[in-house]
Design a protein around this motif. Sequence first.
Motif, PDB file in Angstrom:
ATOM      1  N   THR A 137       0.820  -1.217   0.000  1.00  0.00           N
ATOM      2  CA  THR A 137       0.000   0.000   0.000  1.00  0.00           C
ATOM      3  C   THR A 137       0.851   1.264   0.000  1.00  0.00           C
ATOM      4  N   PRO A 156     -11.505  -1.066  -0.095  1.00  0.00           N
ATOM      5  CA  PRO A 156     -12.581  -0.211  -0.612  1.00  0.00           C
ATOM      6  C   PRO A 156     -12.132   1.042  -1.354  1.00  0.00           C
ATOM      7  N   GLU A 157     -10.853   1.408  -1.247  1.00  0.00           N
ATOM      8  CA  GLU A 157     -10.387   2.578  -1.990  1.00  0.00           C
ATOM      9  C   GLU A 157      -8.935   2.367  -2.412  1.00  0.00           C
ATOM     10  N   VAL A 158      -8.481   3.182  -3.349  1.00  0.00           N
ATOM     11  CA  VAL A 158      -7.092   3.108  -3.802  1.00  0.00           C
ATOM     12  C   VAL A 158      -6.202   3.763  -2.749  1.00  0.00           C
ATOM     13  N   ILE A 176     -11.937  -3.276  -5.939  1.00  0.00           N
ATOM     14  CA  ILE A 176     -12.509  -2.371  -4.949  1.00  0.00           C
ATOM     15  C   ILE A 176     -13.615  -3.110  -4.199  1.00  0.00           C
ATOM     16  N   GLU A 182     -15.781  -8.195  -5.033  1.00  0.00           N
ATOM     17  CA  GLU A 182     -15.165  -6.969  -5.545  1.00  0.00           C
ATOM     18  C   GLU A 182     -15.625  -6.591  -6.943  1.00  0.00           C
ATOM     19  N   GLU A 185     -11.755  -2.370 -10.843  1.00  0.00           N
ATOM     20  CA  GLU A 185     -11.962  -1.095 -11.510  1.00  0.00           C
ATOM     21  C   GLU A 185     -10.704  -0.612 -12.226  1.00  0.00           C
ATOM     22  N   TYR A 187      -8.819   2.742 -13.353  1.00  0.00           N
ATOM     23  CA  TYR A 187      -8.725   4.181 -13.125  1.00  0.00           C
ATOM     24  C   TYR A 187      -7.696   4.790 -14.066  1.00  0.00           C
ATOM     25  N   CYS A 196     -12.408   6.923 -12.343  1.00  0.00           N
ATOM     26  CA  CYS A 196     -12.787   5.548 -12.665  1.00  0.00           C
ATOM     27  C   CYS A 196     -13.334   5.505 -14.089  1.00  0.00           C
ATOM     28  N   TYR A 212      -2.122   1.576   4.414  1.00  0.00           N
ATOM     29  CA  TYR A 212      -3.256   2.198   3.738  1.00  0.00           C
ATOM     30  C   TYR A 212      -4.248   1.143   3.261  1.00  0.00           C
TER      31      TYR A 212
END
Length: 224
Positions: A137, A156-158, A176, A182, A185, A187, A196, A212
């Motif tokens: 991360t 849940p997030e980058v 995600i 999941e 995605e 980006y 996205c 993270y």
Amino acid sequence: MSHPRSALGPEDLVKAARASGVTDERLLCALRATPRSDFVPASHRASAYADVPIPIGHGQVTTQPSLVAMMVAALALTGDERVLEVGSGHGFQTALLARLAAYVVGVERWADIAEQARVNLAGQGIENAEIVVGDGTLGVADRDPFDAIVISAAFPEVPPPLAAQLKAGGRLVQPIGPGGQERVELYEKSDQGLVCRRTVALAYFVRLYGAYGYPPTAPFEDAG
């Protein structure tokens, strides 16, 4: 000692990738040229060319090959890119990326898995990829910026460090979700940050652990 060999072969993985909508011929050629049987534990070589995940220890599994192909295809690599891979496993996806890009650095949490990936990549004569042990991360700040980033674990997030290490116009693919259900995605980095572009696939991934990501259940292993 002989190991069980699969009745299937690399062409079966190419067919599975095509069936999943992958049309990038460079990627399909890389898939054909990369023997998955050399990137899985000996006890699972009979399943190497089935389009299924394979356990590699520490509660980890390889990503299903057709899903690997879909995620790599979404990066739209042309050959000149610097790529960051988070979650290298035994190096199969790393090998595909190395055949399609200029340079790949993979981050793997577990030192023994990372070392096996290094051995596997060296066995294929791949010299433009390196595997480091650490917290994925956080990315690899002393190798950035990257043209493309692929994350093989779910959150849940980058993670912000990964977004920061991506070049403007670069692509990032990540599952995600909470781990187990999941949306993969795609980006693209714009002046406003990550945008996205589309959902690549629905899938099940292990969780992304780190500063993270989810709190680690065990310490990250020292690369030394």
